[in-house]
Design a protein around this motif. Structure first.
Motif, PDB file in Angstrom:
ATOM      1  N   UNK A 198       4.695   7.347   0.959  1.00 12.75           N
ATOM      2  CA  UNK A 198       3.800   8.411   0.491  1.00 12.75           C
ATOM      3  C   UNK A 198       4.299   8.930  -0.844  1.00 12.75           C
ATOM      4  N   UNK A 199       3.386   9.100  -1.781  1.00 13.30           N
ATOM      5  CA  UNK A 199       3.682   9.833  -3.011  1.00 13.30           C
ATOM      6  C   UNK A 199       2.962  11.169  -2.872  1.00 13.30           C
ATOM      7  N   UNK A 200       3.736  12.255  -2.861  1.00 13.62           N
ATOM      8  CA  UNK A 200       3.182  13.593  -2.637  1.00 13.62           C
ATOM      9  C   UNK A 200       3.277  14.426  -3.913  1.00 13.62           C
ATOM     10  N   UNK A 201       2.132  14.902  -4.374  1.00 17.42           N
ATOM     11  CA  UNK A 201       2.038  15.757  -5.551  1.00 17.42           C
ATOM     12  C   UNK A 201       1.920  17.203  -5.088  1.00 17.42           C
ATOM     13  N   UNK A 202       2.633  18.089  -5.762  1.00 16.48           N
ATOM     14  CA  UNK A 202       2.565  19.514  -5.422  1.00 16.48           C
ATOM     15  C   UNK A 202       2.254  20.312  -6.685  1.00 16.48           C
ATOM     16  N   UNK A 241       0.845  -1.191   0.000  1.00 16.93           N
ATOM     17  CA  UNK A 241       0.000   0.000   0.000  1.00 16.93           C
ATOM     18  C   UNK A 241       0.880   1.240   0.000  1.00 16.93           C
ATOM     19  N   UNK A 242       0.434   2.258  -0.716  1.00 17.50           N
ATOM     20  CA  UNK A 242       1.116   3.540  -0.788  1.00 17.50           C
ATOM     21  C   UNK A 242       0.077   4.628  -0.563  1.00 17.50           C
ATOM     22  N   UNK A 243       0.377   5.580   0.293  1.00 12.75           N
ATOM     23  CA  UNK A 243      -0.498   6.734   0.490  1.00 12.75           C
ATOM     24  C   UNK A 243      -0.235   7.753  -0.606  1.00 12.75           C
ATOM     25  N   UNK A 244      -1.258   8.506  -0.957  1.00  8.91           N
ATOM     26  CA  UNK A 244      -1.122   9.568  -1.951  1.00  8.91           C
ATOM     27  C   UNK A 244      -1.598  10.869  -1.317  1.00  8.91           C
ATOM     28  N   UNK A 245      -0.729  11.861  -1.354  1.00  6.54           N
ATOM     29  CA  UNK A 245      -1.067  13.180  -0.844  1.00  6.54           C
ATOM     30  C   UNK A 245      -0.936  14.205  -1.954  1.00  6.54           C
ATOM     31  N   UNK A 246      -1.625  15.308  -1.809  1.00  3.48           N
ATOM     32  CA  UNK A 246      -1.550  16.372  -2.810  1.00  3.48           C
ATOM     33  C   UNK A 246      -1.759  17.715  -2.124  1.00  3.48           C
ATOM     34  N   UNK A 247      -1.036  18.710  -2.594  1.00  2.00           N
ATOM     35  CA  UNK A 247      -1.098  20.039  -1.995  1.00  2.00           C
ATOM     36  C   UNK A 247      -0.948  21.098  -3.078  1.00  2.00           C
ATOM     37  N   UNK A 248      -1.242  22.329  -2.678  1.00  2.00           N
ATOM     38  CA  UNK A 248      -1.118  23.473  -3.580  1.00  2.00           C
ATOM     39  C   UNK A 248      -0.116  24.464  -3.004  1.00  2.00           C
ATOM     40  N   UNK A 249       0.694  25.020  -3.890  1.00  2.00           N
ATOM     41  CA  UNK A 249       1.685  26.025  -3.518  1.00  2.00           C
ATOM     42  C   UNK A 249       1.151  27.391  -3.936  1.00  2.00           C
ATOM     43  N   UNK A 250       0.680  28.157  -2.950  1.00  3.59           N
ATOM     44  CA  UNK A 250       0.169  29.501  -3.192  1.00  3.59           C
ATOM     45  C   UNK A 250       1.213  30.518  -2.759  1.00  3.59           C
ATOM     46  N   UNK A 251       1.285  31.612  -3.507  1.00  2.89           N
ATOM     47  CA  UNK A 251       2.168  32.716  -3.156  1.00  2.89           C
ATOM     48  C   UNK A 251       1.389  34.014  -3.198  1.00  2.89           C
ATOM     49  N   UNK A 252       1.971  35.047  -2.581  1.00  2.00           N
ATOM     50  CA  UNK A 252       1.415  36.389  -2.722  1.00  2.00           C
ATOM     51  C   UNK A 252       2.241  37.137  -3.754  1.00  2.00           C
ATOM     52  N   UNK A 253       1.881  38.384  -4.019  1.00  2.00           N
ATOM     53  CA  UNK A 253       2.571  39.169  -5.051  1.00  2.00           C
ATOM     54  C   UNK A 253       4.051  39.370  -4.726  1.00  2.00           C
ATOM     55  N   UNK A 254       4.427  39.266  -3.459  1.00  2.00           N
ATOM     56  CA  UNK A 254       5.818  39.419  -3.065  1.00  2.00           C
ATOM     57  C   UNK A 254       6.608  38.116  -3.082  1.00  2.00           C
ATOM     58  N   UNK A 255       5.964  37.022  -3.493  1.00  4.11           N
ATOM     59  CA  UNK A 255       6.640  35.736  -3.577  1.00  4.11           C
ATOM     60  C   UNK A 255       6.629  34.927  -2.298  1.00  4.11           C
TER      61      UNK A 255
END
Length: 166
Positions: free
Chosen positions: A95-99, A15-29
């Motif tokens: 874990x396989x993590x998608x970003x 078994x392998x867990x799968x995670x996913x996340x989002x990389x958000x930034x502001x105008x200043x990075x």
């Protein structure tokens, strides 16, 4: 091979867990981080992909973003995929993590963030040079690799425990 043999074979696979996340930034990075209430440290908006329900990593990252910070944003390209093995501090399957690229959030979007109080204590924007202080593990390396992809277009990054391998 019979159907029953095949079912038994599949049930015995690792078994392998799968995670996913989002990389958000502001105008200043600066990078948007969230503070979970169920463990110490900081994280990105994201979580476990509900693959048993047919959810893809991209769908999981978007769903988790809506649930955790109240923003429904169409995600951009995949920035990194990371194979994170179990270990003494990680007593779980691999874990396989998608970003994914969440993009740059404007002032109105940042002001409209609504935390999921069942899981999160707070959020903050962190400058890239300060990320290691907030994300000292493989997640920090994953975020740094993703920022490198955004800056140089050399992705998506293939990672193992946050270290680029491809």
């Amino acid at each position: 091979m019979t159907i029953q043999d095949y079912t038994t074979y599949i049930a015995g696979l690792p078994r392998v867990l799968v995670g996913a996340a989002a990389l958000f930034r502001d105008a200043g990075g600066r990078v948007l981080l969230v503070e979970p209430n169920y463990r110490e440290g900081w994280a990105l908006p994201g979580g476990t992909v509900e693959s048993d329900a047919g959810e893809t990593p991209r769908q999981g990252a978007r769903r988790e973003t809506v649930e955790e910070i109240g923003l429904d944003v169409e995600l951009g390209p995949l920035l990194a995929v990371d194979w994170v093995p179990p270990g003494p501090l990680r007593p779980r399957p691999p874990l396989v993590a998608y970003l994914y690229d969440g993009g740059v959030l404007g002032a109105a979007q940042l002001e409209s963030i609504a935390l999921q109080e069942e899981e999160l204590l707070s959020w903050r924007l962190v400058a890239p040079q300060e990320l290691a202080e907030y994300l000292p593990s493989e997640l920090g390396r994953r975020v740094s690799a993703a920022l490198d992809v955004l800056a140089h277009g050399n992705g998506p990054a293939e990672l193992e425990d946050g270290h680029r391998v491809g």
